[in-house]
Design a protein around this motif. Sequence first.
Motif, PDB file in Angstrom:
ATOM      1  N   LEU A  25       0.714  -1.299  -0.062  1.00 22.87           N
ATOM      2  CA  LEU A  25      -0.094   0.026   0.199  1.00 22.87           C
ATOM      3  C   LEU A  25       1.045   1.140   0.083  1.00 22.87           C
ATOM      4  O   LEU A  25       1.998   1.138   0.351  1.00 22.87           O
ATOM      5  CB  LEU A  25      -1.034   0.003   1.102  1.00 22.87           C
ATOM      6  N   PRO A  26       0.432   2.384  -0.427  1.00 21.57           N
ATOM      7  CA  PRO A  26       1.151   3.895  -0.539  1.00 21.57           C
ATOM      8  C   PRO A  26       1.158   4.076   0.675  1.00 21.57           C
ATOM      9  O   PRO A  26       0.451   4.037   1.710  1.00 21.57           O
ATOM     10  CB  PRO A  26       0.138   4.662  -1.247  1.00 21.57           C
ATOM     11  N   MET A  27       2.646   4.673   1.150  1.00 21.28           N
ATOM     12  CA  MET A  27       2.887   5.334   2.368  1.00 21.28           C
ATOM     13  C   MET A  27       2.585   6.780   2.383  1.00 21.28           C
ATOM     14  O   MET A  27       2.676   7.460   1.321  1.00 21.28           O
ATOM     15  CB  MET A  27       4.258   5.056   2.652  1.00 21.28           C
ATOM     16  N   PRO A  28       2.455   7.422   3.609  1.00 17.99           N
ATOM     17  CA  PRO A  28       2.105   6.826   4.913  1.00 17.99           C
ATOM     18  C   PRO A  28       0.557   6.184   4.918  1.00 17.99           C
ATOM     19  O   PRO A  28      -0.211   6.416   4.486  1.00 17.99           O
ATOM     20  CB  PRO A  28       2.254   7.859   6.024  1.00 17.99           C
ATOM     21  N   LEU A  29       0.556   4.959   5.901  1.00 15.98           N
ATOM     22  CA  LEU A  29      -0.513   4.203   6.027  1.00 15.98           C
ATOM     23  C   LEU A  29      -1.467   4.954   7.044  1.00 15.98           C
ATOM     24  O   LEU A  29      -1.170   5.379   8.155  1.00 15.98           O
ATOM     25  CB  LEU A  29      -0.333   3.000   6.518  1.00 15.98           C
ATOM     26  N   PRO A  30      -2.790   5.185   6.765  1.00 16.86           N
ATOM     27  CA  PRO A  30      -3.859   5.535   7.612  1.00 16.86           C
ATOM     28  C   PRO A  30      -4.081   4.328   8.793  1.00 16.86           C
ATOM     29  O   PRO A  30      -3.985   3.243   8.501  1.00 16.86           O
ATOM     30  CB  PRO A  30      -5.104   5.908   6.873  1.00 16.86           C
ATOM     31  N   ALA A  31      -4.530   4.790   9.856  1.00 15.30           N
ATOM     32  CA  ALA A  31      -4.870   3.944  10.794  1.00 15.30           C
ATOM     33  C   ALA A  31      -5.857   2.896  10.444  1.00 15.30           C
ATOM     34  O   ALA A  31      -6.104   1.686  11.014  1.00 15.30           O
ATOM     35  CB  ALA A  31      -5.216   4.716  12.298  1.00 15.30           C
TER      36      ALA A  31
ATOM     37  N   LEU B 151       7.361   0.437   7.938  1.00 15.43           N
ATOM     38  CA  LEU B 151       6.132   0.849   7.023  1.00 15.43           C
ATOM     39  C   LEU B 151       5.993   2.404   8.006  1.00 15.43           C
ATOM     40  O   LEU B 151       6.344   2.609   9.158  1.00 15.43           O
ATOM     41  CB  LEU B 151       5.035   0.155   7.252  1.00 15.43           C
ATOM     42  N   THR B 152       5.651   3.255   7.318  1.00 15.58           N
ATOM     43  CA  THR B 152       5.354   4.843   7.837  1.00 15.58           C
ATOM     44  C   THR B 152       3.815   4.610   7.820  1.00 15.58           C
ATOM     45  O   THR B 152       2.930   4.720   7.096  1.00 15.58           O
ATOM     46  CB  THR B 152       5.878   5.634   6.791  1.00 15.58           C
TER      47      THR B 152
END
Length: 308
Positions: free
Chosen positions: A183-189, A259-260
């Motif tokens: 998935l694209p970073m940054p990741l949402p919660a 991951l970010t």
Amino acid sequence: MISPITLDALRTLDAIERRHSFAAAAEELCRVPSAISYTINKLEEDLGVALFDRSRRKAELTAIGRLVLEQGRQILKATEELTAQARRAADGWEVELRICVDSILNCDPVYDLIEAFHRIQPKTEIRLSEEVLGGSWDALNDGRCDLVIGADGASPVQGFALHSLGEVIFEFAVTVGHPLTELPMPLPASVIHDYPTVIVADSSRHLPVRSSGLLDGRSRIIVPTIEHKIAAQCRGLGVGYLPRHRITRELAEGRLALLTLVTPRPPEQIYVAWQRNNAGKGLKWFIEQLKKMRFDADGGGLTQAQKP
């Protein structure tokens, strides 16, 4: 009236319960099994009560036996503390120095300190223990240790002497090849909620337990230490934050990926803590050494602090 409950009988009872058998207790206490049986039988005879239920295949404590054991452990603890205090008063050096290392750290830097300490005071026995989250503060507050290294966050109780070692940096880590890595970073919660979160259980016995770095996922895997948490996340059982200094090897070997997140976890202050009224020479030596050091957030070691 002279009580038939002797310290030797209480130690025997304690060993049987901890080791789960008369034979194992005999091995721990360096006695023959018949001596262990005699001690317990004599105590039961003198008290006029049964401490063990022998009607089953494996002898188990009766309700009265459990009462004697629990209260007896308090007596043993008080006796050990009195003995230690008397010996400390003689020359100032502790017979035993109990050091609690928080699970967030590895013990390598502490081993270096112990090695240096034993070159000047080899007769002091060092007893290491490991606690998690508030368990470090709990151990100090309950008298189970003399010194805590790596306690994180603010102390839940007042009265401890503290020295800050620095900050621990946390990274969000998953096993290599995990779906989140695509998935694209940054990741949402919100995207993390689809995967179990691995969390470490607080080891406090008396102080309120607390949690650290919870991501409020739909399911959780609870483990006893940071080491277990790292292992679980390497196997892909779940996701979560890990101390940067504890996962350098796993990252280098390609077992974990970082991951970010949109909202990263802030660094955590860690401390050295001790009871102010403890005047032992061994404790003083460790405190003096630790006050000269700072925690290396990348390597996990203790380095000499830079002079201002």
